[in-house]
Scaffold this motif. Structure first.
Motif, PDB file in Angstrom:
ATOM      1  N   GLU A  28      38.269 152.119  -7.944  1.00 28.50           N
ATOM      2  CA  GLU A  28      38.010 150.712  -7.708  1.00 28.50           C
ATOM      3  C   GLU A  28      37.652 150.447  -6.260  1.00 28.50           C
ATOM      4  O   GLU A  28      38.224 151.073  -5.359  1.00 28.50           O
ATOM      5  N   HIS A  48      40.656 148.258 -16.266  1.00 26.36           N
ATOM      6  CA  HIS A  48      41.577 148.650 -15.198  1.00 26.36           C
ATOM      7  C   HIS A  48      40.897 148.573 -13.825  1.00 26.36           C
ATOM      8  O   HIS A  48      41.434 147.969 -12.892  1.00 26.36           O
ATOM      9  N   GLU A  49      39.729 149.173 -13.713  1.00 23.08           N
ATOM     10  CA  GLU A  49      39.100 149.251 -12.381  1.00 23.08           C
ATOM     11  C   GLU A  49      38.559 147.890 -11.936  1.00 23.08           C
ATOM     12  O   GLU A  49      38.701 147.521 -10.768  1.00 23.08           O
ATOM     13  N   HIS A  57      41.311 145.932 -10.621  1.00 20.55           N
ATOM     14  CA  HIS A  57      41.709 146.253  -9.246  1.00 20.55           C
ATOM     15  C   HIS A  57      40.984 145.382  -8.221  1.00 20.55           C
ATOM     16  O   HIS A  57      41.417 145.299  -7.073  1.00 20.55           O
ATOM     17  N   ASN A  82      48.402 146.044 -11.894  1.00 18.33           N
ATOM     18  CA  ASN A  82      47.105 146.081 -12.557  1.00 18.33           C
ATOM     19  C   ASN A  82      47.206 146.649 -13.973  1.00 18.33           C
ATOM     20  O   ASN A  82      46.549 146.161 -14.891  1.00 18.33           O
ATOM     21  N   GLU A 119      48.814 149.587  -8.805  1.00 14.92           N
ATOM     22  CA  GLU A 119      48.617 150.242 -10.101  1.00 14.92           C
ATOM     23  C   GLU A 119      49.512 149.650 -11.187  1.00 14.92           C
ATOM     24  O   GLU A 119      49.093 149.475 -12.325  1.00 14.92           O
ATOM     25  N   TYR A 164      52.255 153.573 -12.678  1.00 14.57           N
ATOM     26  CA  TYR A 164      51.458 152.754 -13.588  1.00 14.57           C
ATOM     27  C   TYR A 164      52.334 152.203 -14.724  1.00 14.57           C
ATOM     28  O   TYR A 164      52.556 151.008 -14.847  1.00 14.57           O
TER      29      TYR A 164
HETATM   30 ZN   LIG Z   1      44.303 152.003 -10.763  1.00 19.09          ZN
END
Ligand SMILES: [Zn+2]
Length: 839
Positions: free
Chosen positions: A409, A465-466, A469, A491, A488, A546
């Motif tokens: 990201e 996900h990205e 970010h 997110n 992480e 995560y």
């Molecule tokens: Zn990540």
């Protein structure tokens, strides 16, 4: 079954709570799971308040950049010149500044490379039972030995062009300033540098190139590619913890003007807005871009067919793409002649940024799933994330396929993996095709690819996900060099929410297991550290940074605070720290401050400990309140005796044998006691009862008489916290009439004893069963102890075939032995069944 309970008078002693020193309040083993975080959090000050907001003197530095970079495709190398204007908003005077040189991580003498040891994903050496060398590790070593890596710093100069003294320390560089930089002042300096781009597939880097040998083409994706200012903060001073590979980055905001020179036939995607479309795009491409700005479905700017024919050409000229980005903490870009490009508009309710152009860039090898899903996933992310935080803050959002799998990201741009598998037709059909198509090689068919359910979910998931970010940590600028979980974990939590809204039963985890199931498994593993551990010291990176924090936030939202309180508090965190730099305590404090719920126990358990959740119900006892009235109670006693205690075996068998008792044979031996059993009420008993009533206070007597009338059921229910992590107790209670009730006992039930509690319940209806956590919302690791009464665990057992091979082998060996013995009498005795060493 139930018992009766007699009311007792408590002696008038109240247990008083002891000193404020909460951890050892008692001489025994009492552990106060609700002890306030207190000194575990930094002291509030003028920069960060005790409520978790930026303080009235909050400050952060700023670094504005101008960069000219060119890509040499023959040498796989970039070179650049860069000017930085650094603004000191801190109250401090700085005599030097620190620069991050992330590419130096790939130098042979870097701390990162010198300290690489065997053991994967944080595993320990002991886990690997023998020495192994994978192909991946082998090509990594080969990649390193093929070329030199790391920054080649050509010059560091001040605004007049004079050289500035500087010192490189592994992945950091100190620049000594000619004059101390006072609070409120700015300094401008320049650097010229170059480096060899790493082969990502071999070396596993966040940026590099991906080479396609079939067509001799490349995708370049440049990340952590320029010397960046180390963050200078109120809580850590210079954040110059060396880059070891996991603790990604901690950065300052600034404006960027970047000119990227690449081969003429490349398409470039970068952080920011393209400033010179007339010079780098064809009129047709510009026309399609305008169409995309009005389309709520992806429109091709470069079609797959055009990209395919573009790949075949090799232009010799170069072209410079100019980008501008405001208020970003980083800059990344990608360039390739392979890129297909599509775009669509995302409209949002925001005066500053009402329209965002969502775009995707990918090679034909990524088709057909990229044109189908990528840009939609980009827009979907913005829709969901904005609802939970703030409107997407930038004019573009891009997804670039840079590699086969993985994701990274950067502001406005993300690098995402997952390519489908090439479709393999059966061999015969292929051969026929080859013969027929011999003559028309000029028009290659776009490859036909298939994709698995996992690849589809993987692609959508990684893009969510990205792109997510870009909110956390690209806008809510947390310190990833220190705390990976802060970006992480948060997110991954929002990713999970966005996936739930993509489609039902979104296939996001292995074996179709839920996030909480995955996490509970991790939380009983031996090899883990608390979430609050520095990024490079995490033993199991993914579950620690995560999954566990993400699961904890799901539980905080759905089970502990509820959606209304959680969403309000979380939005407040996002609002307070948008374009600012939060620390863990700012999150912990804001969530408490805005929800009005004490969560110190929650952060302590989930973020500071390695305990897991294992709730159990271990006992349930049913009573009726004793009326103390002998006229009522003696009858009940008798009934209870008959019900609970069977006649003695000896008496039953004597009767069966026809044995008569002496009293039966001599009736004159009978007396008063043969007529009246021990449960007969006497006047003494009645007087005792009257005495008791007389001695009670009025309110006690009323309560007793009312209880006698109500005739309720009294329950003592035992719960155990086997895992150690205190949690609420969600209960499903089944009543005798078959009805069910859901009851949530808050975590505070554990505050006097975090291991075992007994809950008193008085109910009109009898309970027949209780299940703890029926909705599977606590990440409980063991559901076999969650039922009362216990139930038989039902599952299926698979039959297995005993291995006949093994038995055959033994038979063979025996046969061989016997044969030897038979054929050679003398040597037979010398053949041992096992080597003994004695012969
Ligand atoms: Zn990540």
């Amino acid at each position: 079954m139930h018992f009766r309970i007699s009311l007792i008078l408590l002696a008038g002693t109240l247990v008083s709570t002891a000193s404020a020193d909460a951890i050892r309040q008692t001489k025994n083993e009492h552990y106060d799971a609700f002890r306030q975080l207190g000194t575990d959090l930094p002291t509030a000050n003028v920069y960060r308040t005790a409520s978790g907001a930026p303080g009235k003197q909050y400050w952060q530095q700023r670094a504005d950049h101008q960069i000219k970079v060119s890509l040499d495709e023959d040498l796989q190398r970039i070179s650049a010149s860069q000017t930085v204007r650094y603004s000191n908003h801190s109250p401090d005077t700085l005599r030097y500044i620190w620069i991050q040189l992330d590419q130096n991580r790939f130098r042979p003498d870097s701390t990162a490379r010198l300290t690489e040891s065997v053991g994967k994903d944080g595993g320990t050496r002991e886990e690997e039972s023998r020495d192994t060398l994978s192909y991946l590790r082998l090509i990594r070593q080969q990649g390193f030995s093929d070329r030199e890596h790391g920054f080649e710093i050509e010059s560091v100069t001040d605004s007049t062009g004079s050289a500035l003294p500087h010192q490189i320390v592994d992945t950091m560089m100190r620049i000594d300033l000619p004059e101390p930089l006072k609070s409120g002042q700015q300094v401008t300096f320049s650097m010229a540098w170059a480096f060899n781009i790493v082969d990502q597939e071999k070396i596993w880097a966040r940026g590099g190139f991906d080479y396609f040998p079939e067509t001799d083409t490349y995708i370049y994706f440049l990340a952590q590619w320029f010397p960046r200012l180390a963050a200078y903060t109120d809580y850590a001073g210079w954040q110059h913890h060396q880059f070891l590979g996991s603790g990604e980055f901690t950065l300052e905001f600034g404006d960027y003007e970047v000119e990227i020179s690449v081969p003429e036939d490349h398409i470039v995607s970068a952080t920011g807005v393209l400033q010179n479309p007339n010079q780098v795009l064809s009129s047709e491409q510009r026309r399609r871009l305008t169409a995309a700005r009005n389309s709520d479905k992806p429109v091709f700017i470069v079609t797959p067919e055009e990209a395919l024919s573009n790949e075949g050409e090799r232009s010799t000229g170069t072209r410079t793409w100019k980008f501008k980005a405001e208020n970003v903490r980083d800059f990344a870009w990608a360039s390739s002649r392979k890129f297909v490009w599509d775009a669509m508009i995302h409209r949002q309710d925001d005066r500053q940024q009402p329209e965002v152009l969502a775009m995707s860039f990918y090679p034909n090898e990524a088709e057909p799933i990229w044109s189908k899903y990528s840009t939609h996933a980009v827009v979907h992310t913005m829709e969901v994330y904005s609802r939970f935080s703030f409107p997407y803050p930038y004019p573009v959002a891009q997804s670039v396929n840079s590699w086969k799998s993985g994701g990274m990201e950067y502001p406005m741009i993300t690098f995402n993996g997952v390519r489908p598998e090439p479709f393999e037709a059966d061999a015969d059909a292929d051969a026929e095709d080859d013969v027929e198509s011999d003559n028309d090689e000029a028009q290659p068919d776009p490859p036909t690819n298939t994709w698995s359910r996992g690849a589809k979910a993987g692609l959508i998931g990684v893009i969510i996900h990205e792109i997510g970010h870009i909110y956390f940590p690209m806008t809510v600028n947390s310190d990833e060099r220190q705390w990976t979980w802060m970006d992480e974990g948060i997110n991954s939590f929002l990713q999970y929410l966005a996936e739930l809204e993509w489609e039902e039963d979104f296939h996001s985890y292995r074996d179709n297991r839920s996030l909480l199931e995955n996490v509970s498994e991790y939380m009983i593993s031996e090899n883990q550290v608390p979430v609050m551990t520095q990024s490079d010291s995490l033993l199991q990176f993914w579950p620690n940074a995560y999954a566990k924090p993400a699961a904890s936030l799901v539980i905080l939202r759905e089970t502990i605070l509820g959606r209304e309180l959680f969403d309000f508090a979380f939005r407040e965190y996002a609002r307070r720290w948008k374009f600012r730099r939060p620390t863990p305590s700012d999150l912990f404090r804001t969530m408490e401050d805005a929800s009005g719920v004490d969560l110190d126990w929650f952060w302590r358990g989930w973020y500071y400990s390695t305990d897991h959740v294992d709730l159990a119900i271990t006992g349930l006892r049913e009573y009726k309140v004793s009326t103390a009235n002998p006229e009522v109670e003696f009858e009940l006693d008798r009934a209870e005796r008959i019900r609970e205690i069977p006649e003695t075996l000896g008496q039953i068998r004597n009767r069966e044998e026809g044995r008569t008792t002496r009293v039966e044979r001599f009736p004159e031996l009978r007396d008063f006691y043969n007529e009246k059993d021990p449960y007969t009420v006497t006047n003494t008993d009645r007087n005792k009862y009257t005495d008791l009533l007389d001695k009670l206070e009025d309110w006690e007597r009323e309560a007793l008489l009312r209880a006698a009338e109500d005739d309720d059921f009294v329950y003592f229910i035992d719960f155990e916290n086997v895992g150690g992590l205190v949690m609420p107790l969600p209960l499903n209670i089944t009543n005798a009439d078959g009805s069910e009730e859901f009851l949530m006992l808050p975590a505070e039930i554990w505050r006097f004893n975090h291991r075992a509690v007994t809950k008193l319940m008085i109910r009109q209806q009898p309970i027949v069963a209780i299940e703890v956590d029926p909705r599977r919302e606590t990440a409980d690791v063991d559901y076999s102890n969650n039922h009362f009464p216990g139930r038989i665990e039902k599952s299926r057992i698979e039959l297995y075939k005993e291995d006949p091979e093994k038995r055959d082998m033994m038979a063979d060996m025996l046969a061989t032995l016997r044969k030897t013995q038979d054929s050679d009498d003398d040597s037979a005795r010398a053949v041992p069944l096992e080597p003994t060493g004695s012969n």
